[in-house]
Write a protein that holds these residues in place. Structure first.
Motif, mmCIF file in Angstrom:
data_model
loop_
_atom_site.group_PDB
_atom_site.id
_atom_site.type_symbol
_atom_site.label_atom_id
_atom_site.label_comp_id
_atom_site.label_asym_id
_atom_site.label_seq_id
_atom_site.Cartn_x
_atom_site.Cartn_y
_atom_site.Cartn_z
ATOM 1 N N ARG A 35 -0.029 -6.328 3.932
ATOM 2 C CA ARG A 35 1.021 -5.576 3.189
ATOM 3 C C ARG A 35 1.938 -6.209 2.193
ATOM 4 N NH1 ARG A 35 5.009 -3.620 7.293
ATOM 5 N NH2 ARG A 35 5.308 -1.972 6.068
ATOM 6 N N GLN A 36 1.000 -7.028 1.480
ATOM 7 C CA GLN A 36 1.930 -7.786 0.290
ATOM 8 C C GLN A 36 1.113 -7.277 -0.977
ATOM 9 O OE1 GLN A 36 2.486 -12.252 1.747
ATOM 10 N NE2 GLN A 36 0.474 -11.831 1.471
ATOM 11 N N VAL A 52 6.423 -7.669 1.690
ATOM 12 C CA VAL A 52 7.126 -6.489 1.952
ATOM 13 C C VAL A 52 8.627 -6.575 2.202
ATOM 14 C CG1 VAL A 52 6.592 -6.173 4.581
ATOM 15 C CG2 VAL A 52 6.877 -3.990 3.403
ATOM 16 N N VAL A 63 3.935 0.531 2.071
ATOM 17 C CA VAL A 63 3.920 -0.112 0.820
ATOM 18 C C VAL A 63 3.033 0.848 -0.272
ATOM 19 C CG1 VAL A 63 3.102 -2.023 -0.564
ATOM 20 C CG2 VAL A 63 4.085 -2.449 2.081
#
Length: 422
Positions: A35-36, A52, A63
């Motif tokens: 989730r970056q 995140v 996201v």
């Protein structure tokens, strides 16, 4: 070969340097499995990543709802990535950039004295925690209102207007005052009211709060006081018995004191008075039931309507002679009365009890006179002397004598002709 190396070194030297704390712009290249958000930093040829936690404060946020591949995004360079296995060169933070700009904006508003709108996120013992464009701020309890507030929970979830009074970004310290805003609004409202309102005006207001001595009415940013004695024509023990907070009421302006910033109001002055009701519903001749409120030497006061008392004079209590009204009437007693006269302007009401009673039978005066004459004749026959003759004259004296100027001013000597006693 040396020339190629020199060209490569020259190209590397020409690349912009990415410094920690700098604001960079880049394109969203991807969102990885952690989730970056992967960013290609413009003009550098290197990539950065926004975890995140550095994108939003909402841990449960999706996201992909916040950013999309291909979006342009700004962020602050937090630190270089030390591990070569990640493939990224720097850790970036959009949240830190938003906070930095929020602090800069807050500092500008502090300098300019501007008002901010801040949602209340939390109620704590000492005041309110608010959000100012992403910056955590605090409003002390003493700075919430221009009066004491018992329960702060009423502000939870509200958005309040406040002024920043203290700021220290390095210590994450942001103090605000809602009271300053209210005071400014009140000053403006006072100026408007004193310029446009006059004693005698009838206006609408909302009950803001109540005390034992009265109710404060919000006239639009300014509170006026309705004293407990001005709430109703009937007696009111507690304002809360007849009013409620938030209720819209009509009030009449009784007084305006600009120097002391005081406004005196009345609710009962906008309502028909009990004496008006008495004049309309109880004209002369009306028969009413009332309650004896108090008994005095000269009569009794009887309440016939709430707030309306009339006097039954001692001479109007009974056809019989009444020496002391308390011998006949007692406080709290219910009585039937007849209205003799009503004067609403002077708030006077004359009543009678005996007017509703049947007058006692009276003997004919001629019979009484005959009896007296017969008695006199017997005394004359028995005595036949001067004293007896005088008694006859006393008994025959006129009973309807008057001492008024119109009808003469007879004395007892005149009536009995005292020279006969010589």
């Amino acid at each position: 070969m040396n020339e190629e190396n020199n060209e490569l070194l020259a190209a590397l030297d020409a690349q912009p340097t990415v410094e920690v704390g700098a604001v960079v712009t880049g394109e969203v290249l991807a969102i990885d499995n952690d989730r970056q958000v992967v960013i290609g930093i413009d003009g550098t040829g290197v990539e950065g990543v926004i975890p995140v936690r550095e994108l939003t404060s909402d841990r449960d946020a999706n996201v992909e709802d916040l950013v999309k591949v291909g979006d342009k995004i700004e962020a602050v360079v937090k630190m270089p990535v030390t591990s070569e296995t990640t493939g990224y060169s720097y850790i970036l933070s959009k949240k830190a950039l938003d906070a930095r700009r929020a602090w800069e904006e807050a500092a500008s508003k502090l300098t300019e004295g501007e008002i901010v709108e801040a949602p209340v996120s939390q109620v704590v013992k000492g005041g309110l925690v608010v959000d100012v464009n992403g910056v955590r701020g605090f409003i002390p309890a003493s700075m919430i209102e221009n009066r004491f507030v018992q329960d702060l929970n009423q502000y939870k979830g509200q958005t309040v207007k406040a002024k920043i009074i203290e700021l220290n970004a390095s210590e994450n310290r942001l103090i605000l005052s809602r009271r300053d805003v209210l005071n400014e609004e009140r000053s403006a409202a006072l100026a408007r009211i004193f310029d446009t309102m006059a004693v005698g005006d009838v206006v609408e207001g909302k009950v803001a709060r109540m005390t034992n001595f009265g109710a404060f009415i919000d006239l639009g940013g300014v509170d006026g006081l309705v004293h407990v004695s001005e709430i109703s024509h009937e007696r009111v023990s507690q304002p809360s018995d007849v009013l409620s907070v938030g209720e819209v009421v009509k009030v009449k302006v009784l007084g305006l004191d600009k120097d002391k910033e005081r406004i005196s109001l009345s609710i009962k002055a906008t309502q028909p008075g009990p004496w008006q009701k008495a004049a309309e519903e109880a004209p002369e001749g009306t028969v009413l039931e009332g309650t004896v409120k108090r008994v005095v030497d000269f009569g009794a006061f009887v309440e016939v309507f709430p707030g309306v008392e009339g006097l039954v004079h001692v001479s109007q209590i009974s056809h019989k002679h009444v020496e002391n009204p308390s011998d006949v009437l007692t406080a709290g007693e219910k009585v039937q009365v007849k209205v003799l006269d009503v004067n609403p302007d002077k708030q006077r009401l004359s009543l009678s009890i005996k007017a509703l009673q049947e007058a006692p039978a009276r003997e004919e005066r001629s019979s009484s006179n005959n009896s007296n004459n017969n008695s006199g004749e017997r005394r004359s026959n028995n005595g036949g002397n001067r004293r007896g003759g005088n008694n006859n004259r006393r008994n025959n004296a006129p009973m309807n004598y008057s001492t008024t100027e119109e009808e003469g001013s007879a004395t007892l000597g005149d009536l009995f002709n005292l020279k006969d006693f010589d």
